[in-house]
Design an enzyme around this catalytic site. Structure first.
Site, PDB file in Angstrom:
ATOM      1  N   ARG A  66      64.953 107.073   3.416  1.00 17.86           N
ATOM      2  CA  ARG A  66      64.306 106.637   4.661  1.00 17.86           C
ATOM      3  C   ARG A  66      64.562 107.637   5.797  1.00 17.86           C
ATOM      4  O   ARG A  66      63.685 107.878   6.629  1.00 17.86           O
ATOM      5  CB  ARG A  66      64.828 105.252   5.039  1.00 17.86           C
ATOM      6  CG  ARG A  66      64.091 104.581   6.189  1.00 17.86           C
ATOM      7  CD  ARG A  66      64.400 103.098   6.225  1.00 17.86           C
ATOM      8  NE  ARG A  66      63.715 102.440   7.330  1.00 17.86           N
ATOM      9  CZ  ARG A  66      64.343 101.926   8.391  1.00 17.86           C
ATOM     10  NH1 ARG A  66      65.668 101.975   8.466  1.00 17.86           N
ATOM     11  NH2 ARG A  66      63.663 101.348   9.357  1.00 17.86           N
ATOM     12  N   HIS A  70      61.590 109.258   7.937  1.00 16.88           N
ATOM     13  CA  HIS A  70      61.502 109.121   9.391  1.00 16.88           C
ATOM     14  C   HIS A  70      61.645 110.469  10.095  1.00 16.88           C
ATOM     15  O   HIS A  70      61.180 110.635  11.220  1.00 16.88           O
ATOM     16  CB  HIS A  70      62.547 108.129   9.897  1.00 16.88           C
ATOM     17  CG  HIS A  70      62.162 106.701   9.676  1.00 16.88           C
ATOM     18  ND1 HIS A  70      62.543 105.671  10.523  1.00 16.88           N
ATOM     19  CD2 HIS A  70      61.423 106.112   8.712  1.00 16.88           C
ATOM     20  CE1 HIS A  70      62.055 104.521  10.077  1.00 16.88           C
ATOM     21  NE2 HIS A  70      61.372 104.776   8.969  1.00 16.88           N
ATOM     22  N   GLY A  76      57.312 116.985  11.947  1.00 17.11           N
ATOM     23  CA  GLY A  76      57.582 117.641  10.674  1.00 17.11           C
ATOM     24  C   GLY A  76      59.023 117.511  10.223  1.00 17.11           C
ATOM     25  O   GLY A  76      59.875 116.958  10.919  1.00 17.11           O
ATOM     26  N   SER A  80      65.249 116.721  12.964  1.00 11.83           N
ATOM     27  CA  SER A  80      65.407 116.272  14.358  1.00 11.83           C
ATOM     28  C   SER A  80      65.986 114.864  14.462  1.00 11.83           C
ATOM     29  O   SER A  80      66.631 114.527  15.465  1.00 11.83           O
ATOM     30  CB  SER A  80      64.067 116.347  15.099  1.00 11.83           C
ATOM     31  OG  SER A  80      63.077 115.568  14.459  1.00 11.83           O
ATOM     32  N   ASN A  99      64.154 103.274  14.684  1.00 11.50           N
ATOM     33  CA  ASN A  99      65.401 103.806  14.121  1.00 11.50           C
ATOM     34  C   ASN A  99      66.665 103.106  14.603  1.00 11.50           C
ATOM     35  O   ASN A  99      67.639 102.986  13.847  1.00 11.50           O
ATOM     36  CB  ASN A  99      65.524 105.303  14.457  1.00 11.50           C
ATOM     37  CG  ASN A  99      64.451 106.146  13.802  1.00 11.50           C
ATOM     38  OD1 ASN A  99      63.957 105.811  12.730  1.00 11.50           O
ATOM     39  ND2 ASN A  99      64.068 107.231  14.447  1.00 11.50           N
ATOM     40  N   PRO A 168      55.382 104.877  10.934  1.00 13.69           N
ATOM     41  CA  PRO A 168      54.686 103.626  10.609  1.00 13.69           C
ATOM     42  C   PRO A 168      55.579 102.410  10.850  1.00 13.69           C
ATOM     43  O   PRO A 168      56.779 102.440  10.570  1.00 13.69           O
ATOM     44  CB  PRO A 168      54.357 103.788   9.121  1.00 13.69           C
ATOM     45  CG  PRO A 168      54.314 105.266   8.906  1.00 13.69           C
ATOM     46  CD  PRO A 168      55.355 105.837   9.814  1.00 13.69           C
ATOM     47  N   HIS A 198      60.053 101.182  -1.343  1.00 13.87           N
ATOM     48  CA  HIS A 198      60.571  99.844  -1.051  1.00 13.87           C
ATOM     49  C   HIS A 198      60.918  99.077  -2.327  1.00 13.87           C
ATOM     50  O   HIS A 198      61.145  97.878  -2.277  1.00 13.87           O
ATOM     51  CB  HIS A 198      59.560  99.059  -0.212  1.00 13.87           C
ATOM     52  CG  HIS A 198      59.467  99.531   1.206  1.00 13.87           C
ATOM     53  ND1 HIS A 198      58.513  99.067   2.082  1.00 13.87           N
ATOM     54  CD2 HIS A 198      60.210 100.428   1.900  1.00 13.87           C
ATOM     55  CE1 HIS A 198      58.667  99.670   3.254  1.00 13.87           C
ATOM     56  NE2 HIS A 198      59.688 100.505   3.164  1.00 13.87           N
ATOM     57  N   THR A 199      60.960  99.777  -3.428  1.00 18.43           N
ATOM     58  CA  THR A 199      61.415  99.152  -4.669  1.00 18.43           C
ATOM     59  C   THR A 199      62.932  99.074  -4.717  1.00 18.43           C
ATOM     60  O   THR A 199      63.495  98.494  -5.627  1.00 18.43           O
ATOM     61  CB  THR A 199      60.891  99.925  -5.896  1.00 18.43           C
ATOM     62  OG1 THR A 199      61.143  99.163  -7.070  1.00 18.43           O
ATOM     63  CG2 THR A 199      61.573 101.282  -6.044  1.00 18.43           C
ATOM     64  N   ASP A 250      63.048  94.356  -2.872  1.00 15.30           N
ATOM     65  CA  ASP A 250      62.597  93.955  -4.196  1.00 15.30           C
ATOM     66  C   ASP A 250      63.574  92.896  -4.703  1.00 15.30           C
ATOM     67  O   ASP A 250      64.716  93.220  -5.032  1.00 15.30           O
ATOM     68  CB  ASP A 250      62.586  95.165  -5.129  1.00 15.30           C
ATOM     69  CG  ASP A 250      62.323  94.801  -6.583  1.00 15.30           C
ATOM     70  OD1 ASP A 250      62.024  93.609  -6.857  1.00 15.30           O
ATOM     71  OD2 ASP A 250      62.429  95.695  -7.439  1.00 15.30           O
TER      72      ASP A 250
END
Length: 334
Positions: A66, A70, A76, A80, A99, A168, A198-199, A250
């Site tokens: 993640r 992010h 890019g 950062s 975050n 997102p 997200h599994t 999950d």
């Protein structure tokens, strides 16, 4: 007039271009062998560190992938997201809405960086560490492996405002999410494949509780939620309860990277609104992709690996751009 020497001329030009390519390599080119002569053991250092972290924290694999995700969606893949407020960094991406009190794993990244610096000082970027840690996290959890393309430099700035708008959100519509992926050059297959991360991992109640009671102001739960699953989630996340309570993304294999995420969507057991919408949005092109991945784990693994490579190629700093941070939390010399 040049026809008699045309073949020779083209051959000469091709040879010159080939030589120039080796002398002046393209700054935009990442390579799986980038550190082969300068830090050949970098992949094993990262993998060993992630494996060690997993022994005490079953969530860390999902957290590390993640972080990479992010990072890449904001200006890019430049590391950062790792920068603290310090020197010229007046606002950290760590404190952006997607975050804050949510992304984690910074201590593991710092540990990896320290180990690498001891072996290969000032050679490997923090941005590349995030890309390598994401691959290690997936493969160590039962998922696919891929050749991570390397050669990114670290950025000199953070973009908290960009993090607030570009990453997102679990509350957005499929159309909005698709647009955010498109903005960084990723297509619908990338969207569905990368959502498959997200599994494994967890999500806080606050990121889906709007589905449990008064969905979109209807006074009723989200109709796309499996009713048995809904009951379980309402128990875990009662009204006015602790919004930080963790829930398995999950419910069947929460720490294993497999295709169960997609089979869950087929029975309306997607935890986040943005998860279930991939399958429950009428007429969406994502439905057939979900069905394919639910029925063919190999197809999912292959697509996921390619989509991770695609995501890792979002606007990297290379060549003379950026720097190799010696401390991932701050710009050199700050």
């Amino acid at each position: 007039m040049f026809s008699t020497n045309n073949t020779y001329y083209h051959s000469l030009v091709a040879t010159i271009l080939l030589v120039l390519t080796f002398v002046f390599p393209s700054e935009g080119q990442l390579s799986a062998s980038f550190y082969s002569s300068t830090c050949s053991n970098v992949s094993s250092i990262v993998r060993d560190s992630v494996q060690q972290a997993l022994t005490s924290d079953s969530r860390i694999a999902a957290s590390l992938i993640r972080l990479h995700f992010h990072d890449c969606f904001v200006d890019g893949c430049d590391g950062s997201i790792l920068l603290d407020v310090d020197g010229n960094i007046t606002e950290s991406e760590k404190n952006a809405a997607p975050n804050e009190n949510s992304v984690r794993g910074f201590d593991v990244v710092d540990s990896i960086k320290s180990t690498i610096e001891a072996s290969c000082p000032a050679v490997v970027s923090c941005a590349d560490i995030l890309a390598l840690a994401a691959e290690a996290s997936v493969s160590l959890s039962g998922g696919p492996s891929w050749n991570v393309l390397l050669g990114r430099k670290d950025g000199l700035t953070a973009n908290q405002a960009g993090a607030n708008t570009s990453i997102p959100s679990p509350f957005q519509s499929l159309a909005n999410i698709t647009s955010k992926f498109s903005d960084v050059g990723l297509d619908t297959t990338d969207l569905v494949a990368l959502s498959g991360a997200h599994t494994f991992g967890r999500a806080q109640c606050q990121f889906f509780s709007q589905r449990l009671l008064n969905f979109n102001g209807t006074g009723s739960p989200d109709p796309t939620l499996n009713t048995t699953y809904l009951g379980t989630l309402q128990q875990n996340c009662p009204q006015n309860g602790n919004g930080a309570t963790l829930n398995n993304l999950d419910p069947s294999t929460p720490d294993t990277f497999d295709n169960k995420y997609f089979t869950n969507l087929l029975i309306n057991q997607g935890l986040l609104q943005t998860d279930q919408e991939l399958f429950s949005t009428d007429g969406s092109s994502t439905i057939s992709i979900v069905n394919n991945f639910a029925n063919n784990q190999s197809a999912f693994f292959e697509a996921f690996a390619q989509s991770m490579i695609n995501m890792g190629n979002i606007s990297p700093l290379t060549g003379t751009q950026g720097q190799i941070r010696t401390d991932c939390k701050k710009v050199n010399g700050s």
